[in-house]
Design a protein around this motif. Structure first.
Motif, short mmCIF file in Angstrom:
data_model
loop_
_atom_site.label_atom_id
_atom_site.label_comp_id
_atom_site.label_asym_id
_atom_site.label_seq_id
_atom_site.Cartn_x
_atom_site.Cartn_y
_atom_site.Cartn_z
N SER A 280 -9.35 -45.53 35.28
CA SER A 280 -8.60 -46.40 36.18
C SER A 280 -9.55 -47.26 37.01
O SER A 280 -10.59 -46.79 37.45
CB SER A 280 -7.73 -45.56 37.11
N LEU B 259 -7.22 -61.49 34.23
CA LEU B 259 -5.94 -60.81 33.99
C LEU B 259 -5.26 -61.33 32.74
O LEU B 259 -4.67 -60.57 31.98
CB LEU B 259 -5.02 -60.97 35.20
N PHE C 26 -4.77 -53.03 32.14
CA PHE C 26 -4.49 -53.61 33.46
C PHE C 26 -5.07 -52.72 34.56
O PHE C 26 -5.15 -51.50 34.40
CB PHE C 26 -2.98 -53.74 33.70
N PRO C 27 -5.40 -53.31 35.69
CA PRO C 27 -5.86 -52.50 36.83
C PRO C 27 -4.72 -51.65 37.38
O PRO C 27 -3.54 -51.98 37.19
CB PRO C 27 -6.30 -53.56 37.85
N VAL C 28 -5.08 -50.58 38.07
CA VAL C 28 -4.04 -49.73 38.68
C VAL C 28 -3.53 -50.36 39.98
O VAL C 28 -2.41 -50.09 40.40
CB VAL C 28 -4.52 -48.28 38.94
N VAL C 29 -4.35 -51.20 40.60
CA VAL C 29 -3.99 -51.91 41.83
C VAL C 29 -4.78 -53.21 41.86
O VAL C 29 -5.91 -53.27 41.38
CB VAL C 29 -4.34 -51.08 43.10
N ILE C 30 -4.19 -54.25 42.45
CA ILE C 30 -4.90 -55.49 42.74
C ILE C 30 -4.98 -55.61 44.25
O ILE C 30 -3.96 -55.53 44.94
CB ILE C 30 -4.18 -56.73 42.17
N THR D 35 1.26 -62.58 38.58
CA THR D 35 1.58 -61.23 38.12
C THR D 35 3.08 -60.96 38.19
O THR D 35 3.64 -60.33 37.30
CB THR D 35 0.81 -60.15 38.91
N MET E 78 3.01 -57.60 33.75
CA MET E 78 2.15 -57.35 34.91
C MET E 78 2.94 -57.11 36.20
O MET E 78 2.36 -56.74 37.22
CB MET E 78 1.24 -58.56 35.15
N ASN F 195 4.67 -54.94 37.58
CA ASN F 195 4.67 -53.67 38.32
C ASN F 195 3.30 -53.23 38.81
O ASN F 195 3.17 -52.12 39.35
CB ASN F 195 5.30 -52.57 37.46
N ILE F 196 2.28 -54.04 38.62
CA ILE F 196 0.96 -53.69 39.14
C ILE F 196 1.04 -53.77 40.67
O ILE F 196 1.38 -54.82 41.22
CB ILE F 196 -0.14 -54.64 38.64
#
Length: 127
Positions: free
Chosen positions: A8, A47, A55-59, A77, A83, A85-86
């Motif tokens: 992650s 992205l 995808f990242p777990v958080v931006i 996003t 995307m 739901n990031i």
């Protein structure tokens, strides 16, 4: 070696090198890798090149930057169903109330006021 691994990671975007450094250190202490960009455009290009598995777990993004700001990233996003739901976190020098009309309810997980410190970052991941 790939830029993206199976671990992650958090995507961090800010044009302030010191803020990026503090966030990267804080995320490392919390056990997260981070990928950092100094502009919203670079982050959006990155992205766009990903598939859902990477995808990242958080931006975490500064709100106001030249060459693509945090609002641009949030809009990109949220307009992409894959995307959307990031979790998204804004941080800025400006007061949150100034931007409340620009951000749809529940569009972002948290808002952090600069200066950023470890306890502020930790609080995001504990909630």
């Amino acid at each position: 070696m790939s830029l993206i691994s199976n671990k992650s990671y958090v995507l961090v975007v800010d044009d302030d090198e010191l803020a990026l450094h503090i966030l990267r250190q804080s995320l490392t202490k919390l056990g997260y890798d981070s990928i950092c960009f100094d502009s919203g455009q670079k982050a959006m290009d990155f992205l766009s090149s990903l598939d859902a598995a990477t995808f990242p777990v958080v931006i975490i993004s500064d709100m106001m930057m030249d060459n693509g700001d945090g609002l641009d990233i949030l809009q990109m996003t949220r307009n992409n169903p894959v995307m959307a739901n990031i979790p998204f976190v804004f941080f800025s020098n400006a007061n949150q109330e100034l931007f409340s009309d620009l951000i749809e309810p529940n569009a972002c997980k948290a808002y952090l006021k600069k200066p950023i410190d470890f306890l502020k970052v930790k609080s995001i991941f504990e909630n």
